[in-house]
Write a protein that holds these residues in place. Structure first.
Motif, short mmCIF file in Angstrom:
data_model
loop_
_atom_site.label_atom_id
_atom_site.label_comp_id
_atom_site.label_asym_id
_atom_site.label_seq_id
_atom_site.Cartn_x
_atom_site.Cartn_y
_atom_site.Cartn_z
N ASP A 152 12.70 3.02 50.91
CA ASP A 152 11.62 3.13 51.90
C ASP A 152 11.74 2.02 52.95
N GLY A 153 11.46 2.37 54.19
CA GLY A 153 11.44 1.36 55.25
C GLY A 153 12.81 0.92 55.68
N ASP A 154 12.86 -0.26 56.29
CA ASP A 154 14.10 -0.82 56.82
C ASP A 154 15.00 -1.30 55.68
N PHE A 155 16.33 -1.13 55.83
CA PHE A 155 17.24 -1.55 54.78
C PHE A 155 17.20 -3.07 54.58
N LYS A 156 16.73 -3.80 55.57
CA LYS A 156 16.57 -5.25 55.40
C LYS A 156 15.63 -5.56 54.25
N ASP A 157 14.64 -4.69 54.04
CA ASP A 157 13.71 -4.90 52.94
C ASP A 157 14.40 -4.67 51.59
N VAL A 158 15.32 -3.72 51.55
CA VAL A 158 16.08 -3.47 50.33
C VAL A 158 16.96 -4.69 50.03
N LEU A 159 17.62 -5.22 51.07
CA LEU A 159 18.44 -6.42 50.88
C LEU A 159 17.60 -7.59 50.39
N ALA A 160 16.38 -7.70 50.90
CA ALA A 160 15.51 -8.82 50.51
C ALA A 160 15.15 -8.77 49.04
N GLY A 161 15.17 -7.56 48.44
CA GLY A 161 14.84 -7.43 47.02
C GLY A 161 15.98 -7.74 46.09
N MET A 162 17.18 -7.97 46.63
CA MET A 162 18.35 -8.27 45.81
C MET A 162 18.47 -9.75 45.53
N ARG A 212 23.35 -10.32 48.51
CA ARG A 212 23.21 -10.26 49.97
C ARG A 212 24.33 -11.02 50.65
N ASN A 213 24.62 -12.21 50.14
CA ASN A 213 25.64 -13.05 50.77
C ASN A 213 27.03 -12.42 50.70
N LEU A 214 27.35 -11.83 49.55
CA LEU A 214 28.65 -11.17 49.41
C LEU A 214 28.77 -9.99 50.38
N TYR A 215 27.70 -9.21 50.48
CA TYR A 215 27.70 -8.05 51.37
C TYR A 215 27.92 -8.48 52.83
N ARG A 216 27.30 -9.58 53.21
CA ARG A 216 27.37 -10.03 54.60
C ARG A 216 28.65 -10.81 54.93
N ASN A 217 29.27 -11.40 53.91
CA ASN A 217 30.37 -12.33 54.21
C ASN A 217 31.73 -11.99 53.60
N ILE A 218 31.81 -10.99 52.74
CA ILE A 218 33.09 -10.75 52.05
C ILE A 218 34.19 -10.32 53.01
N HIS A 219 33.81 -9.80 54.18
CA HIS A 219 34.85 -9.42 55.17
C HIS A 219 35.67 -10.62 55.59
N LYS A 220 35.11 -11.82 55.46
CA LYS A 220 35.83 -13.03 55.83
C LYS A 220 37.03 -13.27 54.90
N LYS A 221 37.01 -12.61 53.73
CA LYS A 221 38.11 -12.76 52.77
C LYS A 221 39.09 -11.59 52.87
N LEU A 251 30.41 -3.41 47.41
CA LEU A 251 30.73 -1.99 47.42
C LEU A 251 29.48 -1.17 47.12
N LEU A 252 28.70 -1.60 46.11
CA LEU A 252 27.46 -0.90 45.77
C LEU A 252 26.43 -1.03 46.88
N VAL A 253 26.35 -2.22 47.50
CA VAL A 253 25.40 -2.38 48.61
C VAL A 253 25.79 -1.47 49.77
N THR A 254 27.09 -1.33 50.01
CA THR A 254 27.57 -0.43 51.06
C THR A 254 27.17 1.01 50.75
N LEU A 255 27.30 1.40 49.50
CA LEU A 255 26.90 2.73 49.05
C LEU A 255 25.40 2.95 49.30
N MET A 256 24.60 1.92 49.03
CA MET A 256 23.16 2.01 49.23
C MET A 256 22.81 2.06 50.72
N ALA A 257 23.48 1.24 51.52
CA ALA A 257 23.22 1.22 52.96
C ALA A 257 23.56 2.57 53.59
N ASP A 258 24.64 3.17 53.13
CA ASP A 258 25.03 4.49 53.63
C ASP A 258 23.98 5.54 53.26
#
Length: 328
Positions: A123-133, A138-147, A241-248
């Motif tokens: 429900d609502g903005d996906f930012k709220d879903v991220l806030a519940g994790m 959250r940090n891995l989802y936002r930063n793993i591309h750096k690796k 990977l799971l967060v990406t699945l959820m965001a999609d």
């Protein structure tokens, strides 16, 4: 929630696997029933069903199932009433047992689908879903591309081989037997081109290191199968990977992500305890279902089946006891 195992796409999977499938609906109820067999003979299995919006509708669904079983020659009907109008009638989960028994149902020898599951609402903005994790998720989802890790999705059934390879590695490492390649390949062939299943793949500099297969119903994405390459375990790619699945799923307008089975909170040594901690780290809520129940139609044959099953269990117990004594 719309339960995938009661949807038309799952009916297609079962037919492709060679099963006879029956779909019926009435006023406030519907079900998908699969013809199966066990030592008792033929049975009708209704995974996570029948679905009903009231107790009256549930009773009507049971009547339809009994009539269908008699026409098919099924000895009994096996159901998993996740939506049977209990809440509408003011029943809590503790009363479901009494309610089901009063309708002639009996607990099955074992639950076929998880009795407890974990749901993340979108429900609502996906930012709220991220806030519940948990922050690490959250940090891995936002930063793993750096690796050097990237993510993509696929609906090409041929790419199920990526997941199968990782499942083989995980099974060998952890000593469990995964579902067969043939089964999952058929699921992919039936569901992915229809848009009812999506494979998500994590890649390190272009090479797959983790994969997850998700099933979609009208409002819910179900996290069904996942595995990774242990060589790159320290990257924890399974989390983003799971967060990406959820965001999609959120982008597609789905309302829930079902992370599937979890262990009871009072059983820290349960075989699913590790998976459960992983799933709960994404926020969400637990749901409980009444479990798997049998409704005898041919009561004589069903009773004989139960007696034979209990006798076999008693025999196994005696053998285990004797073996234990011989080892002393």
């Amino acid at each position: 929630m719309d339960y995938f195992l009661q949807g038309r796409h799952w009916a297609g999977v079962q037919r492709a696997l060679g099963h006879n499938v029956h779909e019926q609906a009435g006023d406030g109820w519907r079900f998908l029933a699969v013809e199966e067999s066990n030592p008792a003979g033929k049975l009708l299995y209704v995974p996570y069903g029948p679905l009903a919006d009231s107790l009256a509708a549930f009773d009507s669904a049971l009547e339809a199932l009994v009539a269908l079983a008699r026409r098919c020659g099924a000895v009994f009907v096996r159901i998993e009433p996740v939506s049977a109008g209990f809440d509408n009638a003011g029943f809590d989960s503790s009363a479901a047992d009494t309610l089901l028994r009063s309708r002639g149902l009996r607990p099955a020898p074992a639950n076929l689908q998880p009795e407890l599951s974990w749901i993340v609402d979108l429900d609502g903005d996906f930012k709220d879903v991220l806030a519940g994790m948990k922050p690490v998720n959250r940090n891995l989802y936002r930063n793993i591309h750096k690796k050097g890790v990237s993510f993509r999705s696929s609906r090409d059934p041929a790419e199920i081989s990526v997941l199968l390879e990782f499942l083989h590695l995980t099974a060998a490492r952890n000593g469990f037997k995964p579902q067969s390649d043939e089964y999952l390949s058929q699921v992919a062939r039936s569901l992915m081109p229809a848009g009812a299943a999506t494979l998500f793949i994590a890649e390190l500099e272009g090479s797959p290191i983790a994969a997850a297969l998700a099933y979609d119903s009208d409002d819910t994405r179900t996290y069904a199968h996942a595995a990774l390459d242990d060589t790159h375990r320290k990257l924890s790619a399974g989390i983003p990977l799971l967060v990406t699945l959820m965001a999609d799923a959120s982008e597609k307008g789905l309302q829930h992500v079902d992370l599937w089975g979890v262990a009871p909170a009072d059983q820290p040594d349960h075989k699913w305890a590790g998976f459960t901690a992983f799933k709960k780290s994404f926020g969400g809520r637990g749901v409980s279902y009444p479990g798997t129940w049998d409704l005898p139609v041919n009561k004589l044959r069903y009773g004989a089946y139960q007696l034979a099953r209990k006798a076999a269990q008693a025999g196994k117990k005696i053998v285990r006891t004797l073996r234990g004594r011989l080892r002393r």
